[in-house]
Scaffold this active site. Structure first.
Site, mmCIF file in Angstrom:
data_model
loop_
_atom_site.group_PDB
_atom_site.id
_atom_site.type_symbol
_atom_site.label_atom_id
_atom_site.label_comp_id
_atom_site.label_asym_id
_atom_site.label_seq_id
_atom_site.Cartn_x
_atom_site.Cartn_y
_atom_site.Cartn_z
ATOM 1 N N HIS A 188 0.932 -0.961 0.014
ATOM 2 C CA HIS A 188 -0.199 -0.199 0.039
ATOM 3 C C HIS A 188 0.833 1.454 -0.059
ATOM 4 O O HIS A 188 0.292 2.039 -0.530
ATOM 5 C CB HIS A 188 -0.894 0.048 1.029
ATOM 6 N N ASP A 189 2.057 1.399 0.558
ATOM 7 C CA ASP A 189 2.875 2.408 0.529
ATOM 8 C C ASP A 189 3.941 2.431 -0.330
ATOM 9 O O ASP A 189 5.200 3.079 0.083
ATOM 10 C CB ASP A 189 3.349 2.755 2.210
ATOM 11 N N LYS A 192 5.802 5.831 -1.268
ATOM 12 C CA LYS A 192 6.849 6.703 -0.350
ATOM 13 C C LYS A 192 8.203 6.444 -0.614
ATOM 14 O O LYS A 192 8.950 7.367 -0.340
ATOM 15 C CB LYS A 192 6.518 5.975 1.257
ATOM 16 N N HIS A 217 2.147 10.204 -2.352
ATOM 17 C CA HIS A 217 2.587 9.040 -2.679
ATOM 18 C C HIS A 217 1.567 7.945 -3.198
ATOM 19 O O HIS A 217 2.029 6.801 -3.847
ATOM 20 C CB HIS A 217 3.160 8.815 -1.185
ATOM 21 N N HIS A 250 -6.173 4.103 -0.571
ATOM 22 C CA HIS A 250 -6.312 3.854 0.885
ATOM 23 C C HIS A 250 -6.295 5.015 1.699
ATOM 24 O O HIS A 250 -6.326 4.966 3.071
ATOM 25 C CB HIS A 250 -5.195 2.947 1.154
ATOM 26 N N HIS A 251 -5.986 6.169 1.251
ATOM 27 C CA HIS A 251 -6.143 7.270 2.132
ATOM 28 C C HIS A 251 -7.385 8.264 1.559
ATOM 29 O O HIS A 251 -7.639 9.349 2.113
ATOM 30 C CB HIS A 251 -4.859 8.448 1.694
ATOM 31 N N ASP A 279 -4.495 0.196 8.280
ATOM 32 C CA ASP A 279 -3.350 1.250 8.094
ATOM 33 C C ASP A 279 -3.428 2.292 9.229
ATOM 34 O O ASP A 279 -2.404 2.303 10.220
ATOM 35 C CB ASP A 279 -3.238 1.642 6.846
#
Length: 338
Positions: A188-189, A192, A217, A250-251, A279
């Site tokens: 998911h990240d 970054k 990101h 996801h944000h 998360d």
């Protein structure tokens, strides 16, 4: 003939895998034929170059990270995104190990292409995919071991959550779909990796512009995802749309105030709504450079407060129940995170 290296090092060059040998300044001293074949570059062209000669600029912090780790005398492993002589993007898993010979430090890198790793042993394809997702995710976050642990915890907690959800009639979904969410959750990240370290680990409030950079990101992550997928002859992702939804959305927030697109309610893909809750929960109970860890009860209370604002209200209810059921109280709840 090999170029001015000791007999001890020559044996490494006889391995069947691609091998690169560097001096203490990480200047390439020699490579073997499999390394030439994998990169598409001739030995005489490679020798004398620094480790960055294949750098694709897709991993702006990766080379600095592995150099710092090697200087501490520790081996480094990860996925490298490189450029072949033909201008193709290639992906390889490499382990670089410091070796001391007669008081001199050398670095021996043993490399295998991701395609090769994935194709070998078709009977174990699913397990290999899981490991590749893990390596990719952890390589993106190698700058901070705490964040790497967070990714693994998110994956484990996602699995527990979805297994519990699948037992409820309202959330019955195919096992294959559930397994893909679990597998891809660790990614998911990955975006970054494109955020400057000074912003990502800033021990204080972000400025308006720093916050905007952080909020890029998810889009960076999707770009990385498709670059990796398009650059491989092997089909790494069985359903890249699910992976993309997790990384990109996801944000997003239930009330439409999230990023990057401001999606609202059920317009946010289900898999992204699940990862959003997991998360945030794990981030809250984890210590970061800019915050102390919260207790499990504090984190669950926050999720409840954000029910219908940040998070899908029904999923929040199910998550809180699931976490409590799986852990039987705060003492054991904390065992997940330690």
């Amino acid at each position: 003939m090999y170029r001015q290296i000791s007999n001890e090092l020559i044996y490494y060059l006889k391995l069947g895998d691609a091998v690169v040998i560097m001096d203490e300044k990480q200047v390439i001293l020699d490579v073997n034929i499999p390394y030439e074949n994998m990169t598409g570059n001739k030995r005489q062209t490679i020798i004398g170059s620094t480790a960055e000669f294949l750098n694709s600029n897709l991993q702006p912090m990766m080379y600095k990270s592995f150099k710092d780790i090697l200087k501490d005398g520790k081996p480094w492993s990860g996925i490298m995104v490189n450029i072949k002589k033909s201008s193709e993007v290639s992906y390889s898993f490499i382990t670089i190990t410091p070796i001391k010979i007669y008081e001199q430090i050398y670095y021996v890198g043993i490399t295998r292409s991701v395609d090769q790793l994935a194709i070998e042993g078709n009977n174990q394809r699913k397990e290999e995919q899981k490991e590749l997702y893990k390596v990719l995710a952890l390589s993106s976050e190698i700058r901070d071991t705490g964040i790497a642990e967070h990714l693994l915890r998110v994956q484990r907690l996602t699995e527990n959550f979805l297994l519990a959800l699948n037992e409820q009639e309202k959330y019955s979904f195919p096992v294959a779909y559930r397994d893909k969410i679990i597998q891809y959750s660790i990614l998911h990240d990955i975006g970054k990796s494109g955020v400057p370290e000074s912003i990502l680990y800033k021990p204080g409030p972000l400025t308006f512009y720093e916050r905007k950079i952080i909020e890029m990101h998810p889009l960076i992550g999707v770009d990385v995802l498709y670059k990796i997928s398009d650059g491989m002859t092997y089909k790494l992702f069985d359903d890249i749309a699910i992976a993309s939804n997790i990384i990109k959305y996801h944000h997003e927030k239930w009330d439409g105030t999230g990023y990057p697109e401001g999606l609202k309610g059920e317009a946010i893909p289900f898999e992204a709504r699940v990862i959003a809750i997991v998360d945030v929960y794990d981030a809250l109970v984890s210590k970061r450079s800019y915050k102390e860890s919260w207790s499990a009860n504090e984190a669950l209370s926050y999720l409840q407060e954000q029910r219908g604002l940040h998070f899908d209200p029904l999923l929040v209810d199910a998550f809180i129940e699931t976490v409590i059921d799986f852990t039987m109280g705060e003492d054991k709840l904390f065992e997940i995170h330690c």
